[in-house]
Design an enzyme around this catalytic site. Structure first.
Site, PDB file in Angstrom:
ATOM      1  N   ASP A   1     124.007 103.475  -0.928  1.00 51.06           N
ATOM      2  CA  ASP A   1     122.864 103.963  -0.155  1.00 51.06           C
ATOM      3  C   ASP A   1     122.328 102.815   0.725  1.00 51.06           C
ATOM      4  OD1 ASP A   1     121.096 105.925   0.562  1.00 51.06           O
ATOM      5  OD2 ASP A   1     119.925 105.908  -1.292  1.00 51.06           O
TER       6      ASP A   1
ATOM      7  N   ASP B   1     121.742 101.401   7.530  1.00 52.68           N
ATOM      8  CA  ASP B   1     120.510 101.950   8.086  1.00 52.68           C
ATOM      9  C   ASP B   1     119.954 100.999   9.134  1.00 52.68           C
ATOM     10  OD1 ASP B   1     118.006 102.840   8.672  1.00 52.68           O
ATOM     11  OD2 ASP B   1     117.237 102.765   6.624  1.00 52.68           O
TER      12      ASP B   1
ATOM     13  N   GLU C   1     122.256 105.870  10.585  1.00 47.80           N
ATOM     14  CA  GLU C   1     120.989 106.617  10.721  1.00 47.80           C
ATOM     15  C   GLU C   1     120.431 106.448  12.118  1.00 47.80           C
ATOM     16  OE1 GLU C   1     118.161 106.437   7.471  1.00 47.80           O
ATOM     17  OE2 GLU C   1     116.469 106.539   8.868  1.00 47.80           O
TER      18      GLU C   1
ATOM     19  N   HIS D   1     111.132 109.892   2.659  1.00 44.40           N
ATOM     20  CA  HIS D   1     111.529 109.176   1.440  1.00 44.40           C
ATOM     21  C   HIS D   1     110.366 109.192   0.457  1.00 44.40           C
ATOM     22  CE1 HIS D   1     114.726 107.021   3.925  1.00 44.40           C
ATOM     23  NE2 HIS D   1     115.387 107.558   2.927  1.00 44.40           N
ATOM     24  N   GLY D   2     110.685 109.362  -0.840  1.00 43.82           N
ATOM     25  CA  GLY D   2     109.602 109.441  -1.820  1.00 43.82           C
ATOM     26  C   GLY D   2     108.783 110.672  -1.478  1.00 43.82           C
TER      27      GLY D   2
ATOM     28  N   GLY E   1     115.727 112.061   1.696  1.00 40.16           N
ATOM     29  CA  GLY E   1     114.422 112.587   1.278  1.00 40.16           C
ATOM     30  C   GLY E   1     114.475 114.099   1.104  1.00 40.16           C
TER      31      GLY E   1
ATOM     32  N   ASP F   1     116.452 112.643  -5.004  1.00 37.43           N
ATOM     33  CA  ASP F   1     116.251 111.813  -6.178  1.00 37.43           C
ATOM     34  C   ASP F   1     114.940 112.010  -6.920  1.00 37.43           C
ATOM     35  OD1 ASP F   1     118.720 110.260  -6.172  1.00 37.43           O
ATOM     36  OD2 ASP F   1     118.015 109.512  -4.255  1.00 37.43           O
TER      37      ASP F   1
END
Ligand SMILES: [Zn+2]
Length: 311
Positions: free
Chosen positions: A83, A105, A135, A179-180, A211, A255
């Site tokens: 990742d 990234d 990305e 993300h998160g 995400g 995740d």
């Protein structure tokens, strides 16, 4: 041998009309959870390791060897992917370490710099048969060691140029996911109009969503009912992520819902059984929660249950 190339797995995803879930693993339990879930569902998946996971496991080579050995022994098909990597040197190192797929990234860089660095990694990786995900645009939020304050949606006008100029094999795009999670009472809107325009630019190409977990209210509530204090975080809804897969997104990183499921089962176990002090007992509960969440994603979000693969 059930480690296969990303190229083969994505080819099958077009032939059999499914998408691929990508899950980060960072210890024994998370790896067991994903492998057991895939075996239960007869589903392939992408197993990811992040820079944060490598630090957490301390001996990254030993951990990588362990992950590979478990995956090779499994009856399911897996791609081992690194990742988010932020530098050319680290990306080359991941290629040399034996990952068959890596993500560079460069989204925080100016466009031309992102192109130059991605291309350098692609040239290096392709010589060794390694897949490269890049990305374009910027996905907001904070997760693992990845942080971006603002969303910058992927500009469809530059997608084709970026892919041609870099030769990257797949591309993560920013269309509303995060993300998160972000503090919000409602799920974030997934911008299907932007996504559709991007997909139209290059039909048959591998576009990726990061995400892609949802942080559903019910799951957060369950954690908090067992003494947790997880704030009201949200990402895009699971229904919208599933719709994006139906539209043609081929890889989704998911995740944080697994983490919430693990935390809930572990908290519940300890509250209901305060006499327990053997970590194997409560970690197994956490692992089983993680596994059930992965099964749910395979079945209902990427629809890869039952597709098998193994070549
Ligand atoms: Zn990501």
């Amino acid at each position: 041998m059930s480690l296969i190339t990303a190229k083969k797995l994505f080819e099958r995803s077009f032939q059999q009309n499914f998408s691929l879930a990508a899950f980060n693993v960072f210890n024994v339990e998370s790896l067991q959870a994903v492998v057991e879930a895939c075996e239960h569902e007869k589903s392939p998946a992408i197993i990811q390791i992040s820079s944060g996971a490598r630090k957490y496991m301390q001996d990254e080579i030993l951990f990588l060897d362990y992950v590979k050995a478990i995956l090779e022994k499994s009856k399911c098909s897996f791609v081992l992917h690194h990742d988010h990597i932020k530098s050319v040197e680290e990306a080359k190192k991941a290629v040399d370490m034996g990952f068959s797929s890596v993500m560079f990234d460069g989204s925080a860089l100016p466009f031309e710099e992102n192109v130059t660095r991605t291309r350098e990694i692609v040239e290096y990786a392709h010589k060794k048969g390694v897949w490269v995900e890049a990305e374009l645009g910027s996905i907001p939020g904070f997760e693992d060691e990845v942080f971006s304050e603002h969303a910058k949606f992927t500009d469809k006008e530059s997608v084709n140029h970026f892919i041609e100029a870099t030769g990257c094999d797949s591309l993560a795009v920013s269309v509303g996911t995060a993300h998160g999670g972000v503090l919000s009472a409602e799920h974030l809107p997934l911008h299907f109009d932007i996504l559709e325009e991007i997909l139209q630019v290059r039909r048959g190409y591998i576009f990726v969503l990061h995400g892609g977990a949802s942080m559903p209210k019910e799951l957060i509530n369950k954690v908090n009912e067992c003494g947790g204090k997880v704030p009201e975080l949200k990402i895009c809804s699971e229904t919208d992520i599933a719709k994006a897969c139906k539209m043609g997104v081929k890889k989704v990183n998911m995740d944080v819902d697994n983490f919430l499921a693990f935390t809930y089962e572990l908290r519940k176990m300890l509250i209901e059984n305060p006499q327990i002090y053997d970590p194997r007992k409560y970690l197994k509960c956490g692992k089983d929660g993680f596994k059930e969440e992965v099964i749910h994603k395979l079945k209902n979000v990427v629809c890869s249950s039952g597709v098998e693969v193994i070549e």
